[in-house]
Design an enzyme around this catalytic site. Structure first.
Site, PDB file in Angstrom:
ATOM      1  N   SER A  49       1.256  -1.138  -0.427  1.00 22.77           N
ATOM      2  CA  SER A  49      -0.149  -0.047   0.132  1.00 22.77           C
ATOM      3  C   SER A  49       0.607   1.087  -0.136  1.00 22.77           C
ATOM      4  O   SER A  49       0.657   2.240  -0.858  1.00 22.77           O
ATOM      5  CB  SER A  49      -0.908   0.085   1.201  1.00 22.77           C
ATOM      6  OG  SER A  49      -1.845  -1.042   1.160  1.00 22.77           O
ATOM      7  N   GLU A  66      -9.131   0.032   2.284  1.00 18.60           N
ATOM      8  CA  GLU A  66      -8.893   0.748   3.322  1.00 18.60           C
ATOM      9  C   GLU A  66      -8.281   1.786   2.662  1.00 18.60           C
ATOM     10  O   GLU A  66      -8.383   3.162   3.114  1.00 18.60           O
ATOM     11  CB  GLU A  66      -8.246   0.107   4.353  1.00 18.60           C
ATOM     12  CG  GLU A  66      -8.680  -0.866   5.410  1.00 18.60           C
ATOM     13  CD  GLU A  66      -9.002  -2.269   4.884  1.00 18.60           C
ATOM     14  OE1 GLU A  66      -8.178  -2.739   3.639  1.00 18.60           O
ATOM     15  OE2 GLU A  66      -9.572  -3.122   5.552  1.00 18.60           O
ATOM     16  N   GLN A  70     -38.843 -19.263   1.035  1.00 21.91           N
ATOM     17  CA  GLN A  70     -39.074 -17.874   0.990  1.00 21.91           C
ATOM     18  C   GLN A  70     -37.331 -16.945   1.019  1.00 21.91           C
ATOM     19  O   GLN A  70     -36.884 -16.200   0.993  1.00 21.91           O
ATOM     20  CB  GLN A  70     -40.017 -17.731   2.181  1.00 21.91           C
ATOM     21  CG  GLN A  70     -40.051 -15.993   1.614  1.00 21.91           C
ATOM     22  CD  GLN A  70     -40.976 -15.478   3.047  1.00 21.91           C
ATOM     23  OE1 GLN A  70     -40.410 -15.168   3.959  1.00 21.91           O
ATOM     24  NE2 GLN A  70     -41.840 -14.479   3.114  1.00 21.91           N
ATOM     25  N   GLU A  96      -7.189   0.844 -13.629  1.00 21.25           N
ATOM     26  CA  GLU A  96      -7.443  -0.169 -13.802  1.00 21.25           C
ATOM     27  C   GLU A  96      -8.803  -0.361 -12.460  1.00 21.25           C
ATOM     28  O   GLU A  96      -9.150  -1.812 -12.487  1.00 21.25           O
ATOM     29  CB  GLU A  96      -6.027  -0.115 -12.481  1.00 21.25           C
ATOM     30  CG  GLU A  96      -5.550  -1.544 -12.127  1.00 21.25           C
ATOM     31  CD  GLU A  96      -4.684  -1.765 -10.815  1.00 21.25           C
ATOM     32  OE1 GLU A  96      -4.084  -0.414 -11.823  1.00 21.25           O
ATOM     33  OE2 GLU A  96      -4.647  -2.991 -10.837  1.00 21.25           O
ATOM     34  N   ARG A  97      -9.141   0.147 -11.559  1.00 18.95           N
ATOM     35  CA  ARG A  97      -9.790   0.579 -10.914  1.00 18.95           C
ATOM     36  C   ARG A  97     -11.064   0.549 -11.251  1.00 18.95           C
ATOM     37  O   ARG A  97     -12.194  -1.000 -11.001  1.00 18.95           O
ATOM     38  CB  ARG A  97      -9.911   1.175 -10.041  1.00 18.95           C
ATOM     39  CG  ARG A  97      -8.550   1.523  -8.932  1.00 18.95           C
ATOM     40  CD  ARG A  97      -8.125   2.497  -7.763  1.00 18.95           C
ATOM     41  NE  ARG A  97      -7.090   1.724  -7.195  1.00 18.95           N
ATOM     42  CZ  ARG A  97      -6.590   2.582  -6.389  1.00 18.95           C
ATOM     43  NH1 ARG A  97      -6.658   4.280  -6.556  1.00 18.95           N
ATOM     44  NH2 ARG A  97      -5.027   2.411  -5.902  1.00 18.95           N
TER      45      ARG A  97
HETATM   46  C1  LIG Z   1      -2.896 -12.395  -6.083  1.00 22.79           C
HETATM   47  C2  LIG Z   1      -2.380 -10.715  -6.637  1.00 22.79           C
HETATM   48  C3  LIG Z   1      -1.838 -10.123  -7.605  1.00 22.79           C
HETATM   49  C4  LIG Z   1      -0.813  -9.007  -7.580  1.00 22.79           C
HETATM   50  N1  LIG Z   1      -0.764  -8.130  -8.794  1.00 22.79           N
HETATM   51  C5  LIG Z   1       0.057  -6.986  -8.528  1.00 22.79           C
HETATM   52  C6  LIG Z   1       1.166  -6.984  -9.561  1.00 22.79           C
HETATM   53  O1  LIG Z   1       0.676  -7.351 -10.978  1.00 22.79           O
HETATM   54  N2  LIG Z   1       1.804  -5.663  -9.581  1.00 22.79           N
HETATM   55  C7  LIG Z   1       2.019  -5.532  -8.340  1.00 22.79           C
HETATM   56  O2  LIG Z   1       2.980  -3.850  -8.193  1.00 22.79           O
HETATM   57  N3  LIG Z   1       1.343  -5.285  -7.120  1.00 22.79           N
HETATM   58  C8  LIG Z   1       0.255  -6.400  -7.176  1.00 22.79           C
HETATM   59  N4  LIG Z   1      -0.261  -7.203  -6.090  1.00 22.79           N
HETATM   60  C9  LIG Z   1       0.416  -6.749  -4.762  1.00 22.79           C
HETATM   61  C10 LIG Z   1      -1.015  -6.184  -3.988  1.00 22.79           C
HETATM   62  O3  LIG Z   1      -1.609  -4.896  -5.564  1.00 22.79           O
HETATM   63  C11 LIG Z   1      -0.908  -5.198  -2.812  1.00 22.79           C
HETATM   64  O4  LIG Z   1      -1.172  -6.989  -1.920  1.00 22.79           O
HETATM   65  C12 LIG Z   1      -2.110  -4.223  -2.386  1.00 22.79           C
HETATM   66  O5  LIG Z   1      -1.459  -3.335  -2.705  1.00 22.79           O
HETATM   67  C13 LIG Z   1      -1.256  -4.080  -0.363  1.00 22.79           C
HETATM   68  O6  LIG Z   1      -0.086  -4.460  -0.217  1.00 22.79           O
HETATM   69  P1  LIG Z   1       0.258  -5.629   1.145  1.00 22.79           P
HETATM   70  O7  LIG Z   1      -0.048  -6.685   0.580  1.00 22.79           O
HETATM   71  O8  LIG Z   1       1.904  -4.995   1.412  1.00 22.79           O
HETATM   72  O9  LIG Z   1      -0.550  -4.888   2.126  1.00 22.79           O
HETATM   73  P2  LIG Z   1      -0.322  -3.980   3.350  1.00 22.79           P
HETATM   74  O10 LIG Z   1       0.208  -2.973   2.500  1.00 22.79           O
HETATM   75  O11 LIG Z   1       1.184  -4.437   4.078  1.00 22.79           O
HETATM   76  O12 LIG Z   1      -1.090  -3.867   4.214  1.00 22.79           O
HETATM   77  C14 LIG Z   1      -1.701  -4.546   4.901  1.00 22.79           C
HETATM   78  C15 LIG Z   1      -3.135  -4.459   5.093  1.00 22.79           C
HETATM   79  O13 LIG Z   1      -3.402  -2.789   5.955  1.00 22.79           O
HETATM   80  C16 LIG Z   1      -3.852  -2.018   5.743  1.00 22.79           C
HETATM   81  N5  LIG Z   1      -3.036  -0.432   5.596  1.00 22.79           N
HETATM   82  C17 LIG Z   1      -2.334  -0.316   4.804  1.00 22.79           C
HETATM   83  N6  LIG Z   1      -1.963   0.933   5.154  1.00 22.79           N
HETATM   84  C18 LIG Z   1      -3.252   1.680   6.063  1.00 22.79           C
HETATM   85  C19 LIG Z   1      -3.478   2.595   6.021  1.00 22.79           C
HETATM   86  N7  LIG Z   1      -2.790   3.571   5.356  1.00 22.79           N
HETATM   87  N8  LIG Z   1      -4.822   3.156   6.500  1.00 22.79           N
HETATM   88  C20 LIG Z   1      -5.259   1.852   6.084  1.00 22.79           C
HETATM   89  N9  LIG Z   1      -5.628   0.191   6.400  1.00 22.79           N
HETATM   90  C21 LIG Z   1      -4.111   0.666   5.442  1.00 22.79           C
HETATM   91  C22 LIG Z   1      -4.294  -2.857   4.124  1.00 22.79           C
HETATM   92  O14 LIG Z   1      -5.885  -2.287   3.957  1.00 22.79           O
HETATM   93  C23 LIG Z   1      -4.275  -3.880   4.671  1.00 22.79           C
HETATM   94  O15 LIG Z   1      -5.544  -4.542   4.970  1.00 22.79           O
HETATM   95  C24 LIG Z   1      -1.256  -8.572  -5.946  1.00 22.79           C
HETATM   96  C25 LIG Z   1      -1.574  -8.876  -5.110  1.00 22.79           C
HETATM   97  C26 LIG Z   1      -2.383 -10.102  -5.214  1.00 22.79           C
HETATM   98  C27 LIG Z   1      -3.006 -10.308  -3.928  1.00 22.79           C
END
Ligand SMILES: Cc1cc2nc3c(=O)[nH]c(=O)nc-3n(C[C@H](O)[C@H](O)[C@H](O)COP(=O)(O)OP(=O)(O)OC[C@H]3O[C@@H](n4cnc5c(N)ncnc54)[C@H](O)[C@@H]3O)c2cc1C
Length: 378
Positions: A133, A368, A280, A243-244
């Site tokens: 994130s 989030e 139902q 993307e979104r």
């Molecule tokens: C199947 C899959 C395919 C993917 N493909 C790609 C790809 O092609 N290229 C690529 O670059 N990435 C890819 N991703 C990565 C994806 O974009 C990240 O997993 C995602 O952005 C979340 O980052 P993280 O996993 O590091 O989680 P974290 O950032 O560590 O987050 C953990 C938790 O904390 C919460 N959190 C973090 N920051 C905040 C905040 N400021 N406020 C509140 N809550 C917060 C998050 O919402 C989450 O619930 C992929 C992921 C998956 C699962």
């Protein structure tokens, strides 16, 4: 479902063509690809030949010269069939737009025709083990050395990670400058020092390959820089609404498909001398699903129309992702419940869709983070 005014007759003909392609070239092989953890390269070539890849690339670069509605159709028809393996949307509508928007004329002439034909498969590498994130925290480094960048670092969860021939890599070119020190760099599969880890085991999306990528003293010429140096973060942000929206469109269609699957199943299956549909509780649940399907479609089509006009803003696109992914989770859980034990068996599309959908509230920006973005615009 109501008629959708956005699409012309020509779009609907294209939809028929895509539907036929999915029925013939994707559905029969999807089980095998789920076991393999990856779709075949032949599929990509076939999709290229059929004009399903990079719909928006202009004819002068070998593309079909279509519009975003053609892209939307490809996404929707794959979703309708419950086939999550082919990551065409990632290739065509997430990564290719970086090249179209920021690529030099040489880069476009070199890469776009191969991307359209499916010969070159794309991935985007942003996420790292320590930065998802919070992308500003990425550690992958690209240092200038004469006419080259030398890249060191690691990425994780990269879709198309095993198949990709070309990665749009986000790396720090000015580590002191935070978000203003990130650049996008093209890295080809065969560069020395670029390796990929194992195909990661996921709870869903079994036919889509997702991998770690490793970069150890990888040298690429500075001509592989995509767009301006240190402007990579802004370039990433500029493309995120699309993307979104794509994720939202996939969700809207999967919700409609889940309703169809569940109607068919509950009308067939019997308990206590009547069909499951006749209870139902089942009818009320399905009425709620239908209502959510209609609302989700109305919202996503409104966003789609805004995007086609070039007016979809980041906060609204984030709201679409947040709303549709959360709706999808609710709908699939309720529909699975109506299938009873069979809903838990992977041979039923509802089971796969349920497991696949969990990803959409995390990838492409978590729920989030969507709330953060929406709330900033309040
Ligand atoms: C199947 C899959 C395919 C993917 N493909 C790609 C790809 O092609 N290229 C690529 O670059 N990435 C890819 N991703 C990565 C994806 O974009 C990240 O997993 C995602 O952005 C979340 O980052 P993280 O996993 O590091 O989680 P974290 O950032 O560590 O987050 C953990 C938790 O904390 C919460 N959190 C973090 N920051 C905040 C905040 N400021 N406020 C509140 N809550 C917060 C998050 O919402 C989450 O619930 C992929 C992921 C998956 C699962």
């Amino acid at each position: 479902m109501p008629q959708r005014a956005l699409f012309t007759e020509e779009h609907e003909m294209f939809r028929e063509q895509v539907r036929r392609f999915v029925d013939k070239e994707v559905v029969p092989y999807h089980d095998q690809w789920e076991r393999d953890g990856v779709v075949s390269r032949d599929l990509w070539q076939a999709a290229g030949e059929a004009g399903l890849l990079c719909c928006e690339v202009p004819e002068e670069y070998g593309g079909p010269g279509g519009d975003f509605l053609h892209s939307a159709i490809v996404v929707e028809e794959l979703a309708r069939a419950g086939t999550t393996g082919p990551a065409f949307y990632l290739h065509s509508d997430i990564v290719a737009p970086y090249l179209m928007a920021y690529g030099s004329e040489d880069q476009k002439r070199h890469w776009l025709p191969e991307m359209v034909s499916g010969e070159t498969i794309l991935a985007v590498g942003m996420t790292e083990p320590g930065a998802g994130s919070d992308l500003q925290g990425m550690k992958t480094r690209a240092e200038r050395d004469g006419n080259h960048f030398v890249i060191n670092g690691q990425k994780v969860f990269i879709s198309n990670g095993q198949l990709a021939d070309l990665v749009v890599l986000a790396a720090k070119t000015d580590p002191e400058a935070g978000a203003k020190g990130i650049s996008l760099i093209l890295v080809e599969r065969e560069r020395e020092g670029f390796t990929r880890g194992r195909n990661l085991e996921k709870i869903g999306y079994h036919a889509q390959d997702t991998s770690e990528l490793f970069f150890e003293n990888v040298r690429v010429p500075i001509t592989n820089l995509l767009g301006e140096e240190n402007r990579g973060f802004i370039q990433l942000m500029e493309q995120l609404p699309q993307e979104r929206l794509l994720i939202a469109l996939r969700c809207a269609t999967t919700i409609e498909a889940a309703l169809e699957w569940t109607l068919a199943y509950t009308r067939e299956r019997k308990a206590f001398g009547r069909t499951i549909f006749d209870f139902q509780n089942s009818r009320f649940k399905l009425a709620e699903v239908k209502t959510r399907a209609l609302a989700t479609r109305a919202f996503t089509d409104q966003c789609l129309a805004a995007h086609v006009r070039g007016e979809l803003d980041t906060a609204t696109a984030s709201a679409a992702k947040l709303f549709t992914t959360e709706q999808l989770a609710w709908v699939l859980d309720e529909c699975l419940q109506l299938h009873g034990g069979y809903g838990y068996m992977r041979e039923y599309p509802i089971a796969r869709a349920w497991a696949d959908a969990r990803m959409s509230r995390i990838a492409g920006g978590s729920s989030e983070i969507m709330k953060e973005i929406i709330s900033r615009a309040l």
